[in-house]
Enzyme design. Sequence first.
Site, PDB file in Angstrom:
ATOM      1  N   GLY A  39     -12.609  -2.242  12.285  1.00  0.00           N
ATOM      2  CA  GLY A  39     -13.534  -1.653  13.261  1.00  0.00           C
ATOM      3  C   GLY A  39     -13.880  -0.197  13.006  1.00  0.00           C
ATOM      4  O   GLY A  39     -14.635   0.408  13.761  1.00  0.00           O
TER       5      GLY A  39
ATOM      6  N   GLN B 163     -11.958   2.418  13.273  1.00  0.00           N
ATOM      7  CA  GLN B 163     -11.370   3.323  14.278  1.00  0.00           C
ATOM      8  C   GLN B 163     -10.519   4.422  13.636  1.00  0.00           C
ATOM      9  O   GLN B 163     -10.211   5.435  14.269  1.00  0.00           O
ATOM     10  CB  GLN B 163     -10.514   2.534  15.281  1.00  0.00           C
ATOM     11  CG  GLN B 163     -11.318   1.556  16.124  1.00  0.00           C
ATOM     12  CD  GLN B 163     -12.589   2.183  16.678  1.00  0.00           C
ATOM     13  OE1 GLN B 163     -12.533   3.167  17.400  1.00  0.00           O
ATOM     14  NE2 GLN B 163     -13.755   1.626  16.320  1.00  0.00           N
TER      15      GLN B 163
ATOM     16  N   TYR C 139       2.276   3.932  -2.927  1.00  0.00           N
ATOM     17  CA  TYR C 139       1.570   5.145  -3.357  1.00  0.00           C
ATOM     18  C   TYR C 139       2.139   6.378  -2.649  1.00  0.00           C
ATOM     19  O   TYR C 139       2.577   7.336  -3.280  1.00  0.00           O
ATOM     20  CB  TYR C 139       0.078   4.965  -3.070  1.00  0.00           C
ATOM     21  CG  TYR C 139      -0.738   6.224  -3.152  1.00  0.00           C
ATOM     22  CD1 TYR C 139      -1.172   6.718  -4.368  1.00  0.00           C
ATOM     23  CD2 TYR C 139      -1.098   6.918  -2.001  1.00  0.00           C
ATOM     24  CE1 TYR C 139      -1.923   7.882  -4.441  1.00  0.00           C
ATOM     25  CE2 TYR C 139      -1.853   8.074  -2.057  1.00  0.00           C
ATOM     26  CZ  TYR C 139      -2.266   8.552  -3.283  1.00  0.00           C
ATOM     27  OH  TYR C 139      -3.007   9.699  -3.340  1.00  0.00           O
ATOM     28  N   ALA C 140       2.141   6.333  -1.326  1.00  0.00           N
ATOM     29  CA  ALA C 140       2.616   7.478  -0.552  1.00  0.00           C
ATOM     30  C   ALA C 140       4.091   7.752  -0.838  1.00  0.00           C
ATOM     31  O   ALA C 140       4.521   8.897  -0.969  1.00  0.00           O
ATOM     32  CB  ALA C 140       2.411   7.227   0.938  1.00  0.00           C
TER      33      ALA C 140
ATOM     34  N   LYS D  57       4.522   9.373  -4.199  1.00  0.00           N
ATOM     35  CA  LYS D  57       4.099  10.779  -4.126  1.00  0.00           C
ATOM     36  C   LYS D  57       5.147  11.603  -3.376  1.00  0.00           C
ATOM     37  O   LYS D  57       5.429  12.739  -3.724  1.00  0.00           O
ATOM     38  CB  LYS D  57       2.752  10.893  -3.403  1.00  0.00           C
ATOM     39  CG  LYS D  57       1.562  10.403  -4.230  1.00  0.00           C
ATOM     40  CD  LYS D  57       1.009  11.527  -5.087  1.00  0.00           C
ATOM     41  CE  LYS D  57      -0.366  11.203  -5.619  1.00  0.00           C
ATOM     42  NZ  LYS D  57      -0.891  12.262  -6.479  1.00  0.00           N
TER      43      LYS D  57
ATOM     44  N   ARG E  59       0.821  -1.208   0.000  1.00  0.00           N
ATOM     45  CA  ARG E  59       0.000   0.000   0.000  1.00  0.00           C
ATOM     46  C   ARG E  59       0.866   1.273   0.000  1.00  0.00           C
ATOM     47  O   ARG E  59       0.508   2.289  -0.569  1.00  0.00           O
ATOM     48  CB  ARG E  59      -0.869  -0.012   1.262  1.00  0.00           C
ATOM     49  CG  ARG E  59      -1.799   1.154   1.339  1.00  0.00           C
ATOM     50  CD  ARG E  59      -1.766   1.912   2.636  1.00  0.00           C
ATOM     51  NE  ARG E  59      -2.427   3.192   2.411  1.00  0.00           N
ATOM     52  CZ  ARG E  59      -3.716   3.419   2.656  1.00  0.00           C
ATOM     53  NH1 ARG E  59      -4.443   2.496   3.192  1.00  0.00           N
ATOM     54  NH2 ARG E  59      -4.251   4.578   2.361  1.00  0.00           N
TER      55      ARG E  59
END
Length: 364
Positions: free
Chosen positions: A218, A220, A150-151, A154, A147
């Site tokens: 959940g 959160q 992506y960050a 960028k 994941r």
Amino acid sequence: MRIGVLGAGGFIGSNMVEFLLDQGEHEVVGVDIAYDKIAHLLDRPGFTFTLANVHRDVARTDEIIRDVDVVIDLVAYANPSVYVTAPLEVFRVNFMANLEVVESCIRHGRRLIQYSTAEVYGKPQEGQERYSEDESDLVYGPVHKQRWIYACGKQLLERVIHAHGMAGELDYTIIRPFNFVGPRADYLVPAGTRGGPRVFAHFMSALISGGPMFLVNGGQARRSFTHIADANEALDVVLKDQRTRGQAYNIGNPGNDISIADLAVQMKEIYAELTGETPQNELQVVTGDEFYGEGYEDNGRVVPDISKLGALGWKPTRDLTTTLRDAMQFYLEHPEEAQSPDLVQRRQELANAPAGPEQVPAGR
Ligand code: UGA
């Protein structure tokens, strides 16, 4: 001003083009791989659109950049499910394609406004309350949690842009959006879909279809949802105020900070108010891997410090209820906008097509 909007056909782009045209003082040149979300704008005076893949049609994109005053680059995948399932595609588009845009802006001496992401900050650190553009560290998870490609892509793009700025070669501003919401946000999906669009569109889809609302881990995690109209007003300041040159800005609304579990409840309440029907959706807790596939990790999120752009006169004014209600109302009134495009597939189709960019005639 003659403004090139790369990625004009997406959620942010479609709202931005409309905003810029409504101001009546700009000429807008749009480029994208799809135009469903801007079909209603194709006939507007002052707007021209080219159907092209920025990554593939490099020469055409370069000409467009040469012929404008300012380039706003929105080209990116922004759905975490794509980072997990197609990380290399994310790297190619979000980093490689954008790097070509940067180089083209340098060649032609054009100003670049690069849309980056709130996600560059990564995981909040212990005790951290706000993300500040010029002080916060950028903290990511392990490589096998893909994941983060992506960050990380960028972030690297921001660093390259900054370095070119330091070298005196590039006039730029970086924008870090925090969960913009508004009309045409992503797309709706069938009941029970996992992965796919971002949380607003998922919850809206569930409310319309009656399916479950999935709470990843959940629910959160927290996000600061920002009305697209506030985001457009922020862009206006960036475009017009010379002090934004060579700077990065958070665009978000700390007053709209909410947990995803509470977002589900609030969207149910607004849906009931808008339709007169009480939604019966089940709130179902799932893990990140169950929802997105292996390689997901939540990026946490604390609220943005927006004092930097605030010092130049911008302030978000739409509260969370207004933000959600406006976006939800759009989907209730425009069910025809609810297509579910597979953008990865669309990019590949365009990449394999023999011809160059297609020109879209006004009114199609
Ligand atoms: C995404 C992009 O990765 C960011 O670059 C971008 O800045 C941001 O959207 C944005 O909209 O501005 P993220 O906020 O993680 O980041 O995207 P969402 O898919 O909307 O997820 C928000 C949270 O909701 C996450 O914790 C996710 O796990 C959760 N979620 C998502 C659910 O609980 N249920 C769902 O149905 C979908």
